[in-house]
Design an enzyme around this catalytic site. Structure first.
Site, short mmCIF file in Angstrom:
data_model
loop_
_atom_site.label_atom_id
_atom_site.label_comp_id
_atom_site.label_asym_id
_atom_site.label_seq_id
_atom_site.Cartn_x
_atom_site.Cartn_y
_atom_site.Cartn_z
N SER A 102 0.83 -1.20 0.00
CA SER A 102 0.00 0.00 0.00
C SER A 102 0.87 1.26 0.00
CB SER A 102 -0.96 -0.06 1.20
OG SER A 102 -2.04 0.82 1.03
N ASP A 240 -9.29 -5.61 -4.51
CA ASP A 240 -8.38 -4.71 -3.83
C ASP A 240 -8.71 -3.25 -4.08
OD1 ASP A 240 -5.98 -3.62 -2.66
OD2 ASP A 240 -4.88 -5.41 -3.28
N HIS A 267 -7.61 -5.98 -0.06
CA HIS A 267 -6.34 -5.26 0.13
C HIS A 267 -5.38 -5.96 1.11
CE1 HIS A 267 -3.79 -1.82 -0.45
NE2 HIS A 267 -3.92 -1.36 0.79
#
EC number: 3.4.11.5
Length: 294
Positions: A102, A240, A267
């Protein structure tokens, strides 16, 4: 858990906590957590790889077990890049595999653009490499939710009432679709989110996933991804926040990069599909080390 070493490293602005799991003979795997403002996961399944290679986690300054200075001038990509270099030098890591998740992918890319020595390969997990695209993708997802959820989120953000229960409930519906689909959420994931440092998150990102107002508002690595000249793997979950379309596009910009989708994840594949996640990372790093001339 086998051999674990923990400690603190002095970096620009304060001290950061680190943990090394395992003493395996392979090249160390260094993990960059998400956020900004999150922390390393104590139950990260990648720690299982410690029998094969040291797995190194650290909480970025302002996060988790690291010091939390109040100075907002520290919350810049450049300082976090500098911090990463300081961690690598302090731990005397001559060679590493780098994995960012991320926001950690923003950090990984920014670090690689400085052309550091000793990075054997990089994994971009749930990449957020273009802040404007991330915002657009979340807003497109939001349109698939019931009208009331959309309305609550939009009104709360425009009125500055994002601490209301209604907003939190609406966001939880979103998170359970696109952040982590495990039901119920593991306690550790909820705890980690509770420990998020809002000062860092709000300053660098903004009020929520849908609205980028912070210093990362114009972050976009796509024009420079072609500069990455080491083996690169891009992964995401089918649902995601880092959409498969965006992730595949980023992969297409890096010479010879590979792209992998975890079909039953959003995610957080390390939480949603831990075995598949570990196996994908294991296979990738082992393959890089077996290459001729490696």
């Amino acid at each position: 858990m086998e051999h674990v070493k923990e400690g603190f490293i002095t970096v620009t602005g304060g001290k950061v906590w680190y943990r090394i799991t395992g003493k395996g003979p392979g090249i160390p795997l260094l993990l960059l957590h998400g956020g900004p403002g999150m922390k390393s996961s104590d139950s990260d399944p990648l720690r299982q790889l410690g029998t094969e290679r040291p797995v190194i986690q650290y909480d970025q300054l302002g996060c988790g077990k690291s010091e939390r200075p109040e100075d907002a001038s520290l919350w810049t990509v450049d300082r976090y890049v500098e911090e990463l270099g300081q961690v690598i030098r302090a731990l005397e890591l001559e060679e590493i595999h780098l994995l960012g998740h991320s926001w950690g992918t923003m950090l990984a890319a920014s670090y690689l653009f400085t052309k550091p020595p000793g990075v054997r390969s990089v994994i971009f997990s749930g990449p957020a490499l273009d802040a404007q695209r991330w915002e657009r993708d979340q807003r497109a997802y939001l349109k698939q939710f019931p009208e009331q959820v959309q309305k609550t989120i939009e009104e709360s953000e425009s009125q500055g009432t994002t601490d209301s229960d209604d907003y939190q409930q609406a966001m939880m519906q979103y998170y359970k679709t696109h952040m982590c689909r495990v039901e119920p959420w593991p306690d550790e994931l909820s705890d980690d989110l509770d420990q998020l440092n809002p000062n860092v998150y709000n300053y660098m990102w903004g009020a929520s996933e849908f609205t980028v107002t912070g210093t990362l508002k114009h972050f976009d690595a796509t024009e420079r991804l072609h500069e990455i000249d080491i083996p690169a793997l891009f992964t995401c979950g089918r649902y995601d926040e880092a959409t498969p379309e965006a992730t595949e596009q980023y992969a297409s910009l890096v010479p010879d990069a590979e792209f992998h989708v975890f079909e039953n994840s959003s995610h957080m594949p390390p939480v949603e599909e831990p075995e598949a996640y570990v196996e994908t990372v294991r296979e990738w790093v082992n393959r890089q080390e077996m290459k001729p001339g490696a």
